[in-house]
Design a protein around this motif. Structure first.
Motif, PDB file in Angstrom:
ATOM      1  N   GLU A 199      -2.990  -4.211  34.464  1.00  0.00           N
ATOM      2  CA  GLU A 199      -1.566  -3.928  34.296  1.00  0.00           C
ATOM      3  C   GLU A 199      -0.657  -4.854  35.100  1.00  0.00           C
ATOM      4  O   GLU A 199       0.238  -4.388  35.822  1.00  0.00           O
ATOM      5  CB  GLU A 199      -1.283  -2.465  34.663  1.00  0.00           C
ATOM      6  CG  GLU A 199      -2.035  -1.476  33.791  1.00  0.00           C
ATOM      7  CD  GLU A 199      -1.704  -0.036  34.124  1.00  0.00           C
ATOM      8  OE1 GLU A 199      -1.310   0.228  35.283  1.00  0.00           O
ATOM      9  OE2 GLU A 199      -1.821   0.822  33.240  1.00  0.00           O
ATOM     10  N   PRO A 200      -0.855  -6.159  35.006  1.00  0.00           N
ATOM     11  CA  PRO A 200       0.087  -7.074  35.661  1.00  0.00           C
ATOM     12  C   PRO A 200       1.352  -7.206  34.822  1.00  0.00           C
ATOM     13  O   PRO A 200       1.409  -6.736  33.684  1.00  0.00           O
ATOM     14  CB  PRO A 200      -0.697  -8.401  35.670  1.00  0.00           C
ATOM     15  CG  PRO A 200      -1.516  -8.320  34.419  1.00  0.00           C
ATOM     16  CD  PRO A 200      -1.902  -6.867  34.257  1.00  0.00           C
ATOM     17  N   GLY A 201       2.357  -7.878  35.393  1.00  0.00           N
ATOM     18  CA  GLY A 201       3.584  -8.105  34.645  1.00  0.00           C
ATOM     19  C   GLY A 201       3.471  -9.264  33.677  1.00  0.00           C
ATOM     20  O   GLY A 201       4.317  -9.439  32.803  1.00  0.00           O
ATOM     21  N   GLY A 202       2.426 -10.063  33.810  1.00  0.00           N
ATOM     22  CA  GLY A 202       2.197 -11.201  32.928  1.00  0.00           C
ATOM     23  C   GLY A 202       0.902 -11.889  33.294  1.00  0.00           C
ATOM     24  O   GLY A 202       0.371 -11.698  34.394  1.00  0.00           O
ATOM     25  N   VAL A 203       0.397 -12.684  32.369  1.00  0.00           N
ATOM     26  CA  VAL A 203      -0.871 -13.385  32.562  1.00  0.00           C
ATOM     27  C   VAL A 203      -0.756 -14.784  31.967  1.00  0.00           C
ATOM     28  O   VAL A 203      -0.157 -14.964  30.907  1.00  0.00           O
ATOM     29  CB  VAL A 203      -2.040 -12.649  31.861  1.00  0.00           C
ATOM     30  CG1 VAL A 203      -3.361 -13.377  32.104  1.00  0.00           C
ATOM     31  CG2 VAL A 203      -2.136 -11.219  32.327  1.00  0.00           C
ATOM     32  N   THR A 204      -1.340 -15.756  32.652  1.00  0.00           N
ATOM     33  CA  THR A 204      -1.429 -17.104  32.093  1.00  0.00           C
ATOM     34  C   THR A 204      -2.849 -17.640  32.286  1.00  0.00           C
ATOM     35  O   THR A 204      -3.590 -17.164  33.148  1.00  0.00           O
ATOM     36  CB  THR A 204      -0.445 -18.087  32.764  1.00  0.00           C
ATOM     37  OG1 THR A 204      -0.749 -18.178  34.159  1.00  0.00           O
ATOM     38  CG2 THR A 204       0.998 -17.647  32.567  1.00  0.00           C
ATOM     39  N   PRO A 252      -0.531 -21.832  43.691  1.00  0.00           N
ATOM     40  CA  PRO A 252      -1.726 -21.000  43.874  1.00  0.00           C
ATOM     41  C   PRO A 252      -2.853 -21.338  42.901  1.00  0.00           C
ATOM     42  O   PRO A 252      -4.029 -21.304  43.265  1.00  0.00           O
ATOM     43  CB  PRO A 252      -1.206 -19.575  43.661  1.00  0.00           C
ATOM     44  CG  PRO A 252       0.070 -19.739  42.903  1.00  0.00           C
ATOM     45  CD  PRO A 252       0.663 -21.026  43.368  1.00  0.00           C
ATOM     46  N   GLY A 253      -2.509 -21.661  41.665  1.00  0.00           N
ATOM     47  CA  GLY A 253      -3.531 -22.015  40.692  1.00  0.00           C
ATOM     48  C   GLY A 253      -4.241 -23.303  41.048  1.00  0.00           C
ATOM     49  O   GLY A 253      -5.462 -23.428  40.860  1.00  0.00           O
ATOM     50  N   GLY A 260     -11.163 -23.226  33.968  1.00  0.00           N
ATOM     51  CA  GLY A 260      -9.749 -23.262  34.320  1.00  0.00           C
ATOM     52  C   GLY A 260      -9.404 -22.173  35.314  1.00  0.00           C
ATOM     53  O   GLY A 260     -10.230 -21.783  36.133  1.00  0.00           O
ATOM     54  N   VAL A 261      -8.174 -21.658  35.206  1.00  0.00           N
ATOM     55  CA  VAL A 261      -7.700 -20.628  36.135  1.00  0.00           C
ATOM     56  C   VAL A 261      -6.955 -19.541  35.366  1.00  0.00           C
ATOM     57  O   VAL A 261      -6.090 -19.839  34.526  1.00  0.00           O
ATOM     58  CB  VAL A 261      -6.765 -21.234  37.205  1.00  0.00           C
ATOM     59  CG1 VAL A 261      -6.188 -20.133  38.095  1.00  0.00           C
ATOM     60  CG2 VAL A 261      -7.513 -22.253  38.052  1.00  0.00           C
ATOM     61  N   LEU A 262      -7.304 -18.294  35.665  1.00  0.00           N
ATOM     62  CA  LEU A 262      -6.595 -17.125  35.149  1.00  0.00           C
ATOM     63  C   LEU A 262      -5.624 -16.658  36.223  1.00  0.00           C
ATOM     64  O   LEU A 262      -6.027 -16.422  37.369  1.00  0.00           O
ATOM     65  CB  LEU A 262      -7.589 -16.009  34.830  1.00  0.00           C
ATOM     66  CG  LEU A 262      -7.022 -14.609  34.559  1.00  0.00           C
ATOM     67  CD1 LEU A 262      -6.252 -14.589  33.247  1.00  0.00           C
ATOM     68  CD2 LEU A 262      -8.139 -13.573  34.549  1.00  0.00           C
ATOM     69  N   SER A 263      -4.337 -16.534  35.881  1.00  0.00           N
ATOM     70  CA  SER A 263      -3.333 -16.100  36.853  1.00  0.00           C
ATOM     71  C   SER A 263      -2.694 -14.798  36.408  1.00  0.00           C
ATOM     72  O   SER A 263      -2.292 -14.655  35.244  1.00  0.00           O
ATOM     73  CB  SER A 263      -2.246 -17.170  37.029  1.00  0.00           C
ATOM     74  OG  SER A 263      -2.791 -18.341  37.614  1.00  0.00           O
ATOM     75  N   LEU A 264      -2.610 -13.857  37.348  1.00  0.00           N
ATOM     76  CA  LEU A 264      -1.987 -12.557  37.112  1.00  0.00           C
ATOM     77  C   LEU A 264      -0.673 -12.506  37.880  1.00  0.00           C
ATOM     78  O   LEU A 264      -0.636 -12.864  39.065  1.00  0.00           O
ATOM     79  CB  LEU A 264      -2.906 -11.432  37.589  1.00  0.00           C
ATOM     80  CG  LEU A 264      -4.364 -11.494  37.130  1.00  0.00           C
ATOM     81  CD1 LEU A 264      -5.175 -10.409  37.829  1.00  0.00           C
ATOM     82  CD2 LEU A 264      -4.454 -11.341  35.621  1.00  0.00           C
TER      83      LEU A 264
END
Length: 236
Positions: free
Chosen positions: A40-45, A81-82, A132-136
């Protein structure tokens, strides 16, 4: 539904995706939606490693799409951070992005515009494969727990496995297509050699030299001449 039941349901959905998923976009979409459902994050990339991207996907993808500006910012300035998570191979968590202005000035400014307060960047790795990188992202200050990171790492690893499998399938398909093309070309050329050898009462090797000479004079391929002989009745 409890958190553990939800996680099991999401993982089961992800596993069922494997036999059908053959393209990066659908794998990454499932990864992001799974992360949203469970964490339940506010967004994901997702920022993909260039070597895995090929020509089948954009370098970045995200929900909502406006957060992709944060990934582009990190790429353009090579900090954030990524970038750190990718370099060190471990999750990077930030509770208050605004406090990192001295370290990542462009990134923190842009995060403020998007009203993003917290981020967790998780490397997408499985054995030797680095995807790669998953960011929350969270729009309120959030202390990312060990469980949050464990779940995110699990989802990222599953997605990386799917991506590696899809890439392997694509490589096998390309090799198969190349072999099929080579076989088809060889058959047509052999047929053309037989036709020309019969017409000129000569050997197959001599017939091939005639075909190759004709191709050179007309600046076309041997296969094109052979196809003309077999399919169109060309005589040389």
């Amino acid at each position: 539904m409890s958190d553990s039941e939800l996680l099991v349901a999401v993982l089961a959905r992800f596993v069922r995706l494997l036999p059908a998923a053959s393209e990066l976009p659908e794998i990454l979409d499932e990864l992001m939606r799974s992360a949203i459902d469970v964490l339940e994050p506010g967004g994901v990339t997702v920022a993909l490693s260039a070597q895995l991207r090929g020509d089948r996907s954009e370098l970045f993808t995200g929900i909502p799409e406006d957060l992709l500006e944060l990934e582009v910012c990190q790429r353009d300035h090579d900090r954030g951070p990524g970038v750190v998570a990718h370099a060190c191979g471990a999750p990077v968590t930030v509770t208050e992005i605004g406090s990192y202005g001295d370290l990542w000035p462009e990134y923190t400014t842009l995060a403020g515009r998007h009203r993003i307060s917290s981020v967790a960047a998780v490397p997408m790795r499985l054995d030797a494969t680095e995807a790669g990188v998953l960011s929350l992202y969270s729009r309120t200050p959030r202390r990312w727990t060990g469980q949050d990171l464990s779940v995110a790492t699990l989802l990222a690893g599953m997605a990386t496995g799917h991506i590696a499998t899809a890439n392997l399938v694509h490589r096998h398909q390309r090799v198969t297509e190349q072999l099929q093309h080579a076989l088809t070309t060889r058959i047509v050329v052999e047929q053309a050699k037989g036709v020309i050898a019969h017409v000129h009462h000569t050997t197959p090797d001599a017939a091939f030299e005639l075909i190759r000479s004709h191709a050179r004079r007309n600046r076309v391929t041997v296969h094109a001449v052979a196809h003309g002989i077999v399919a169109l009745g060309l005589r040389i």
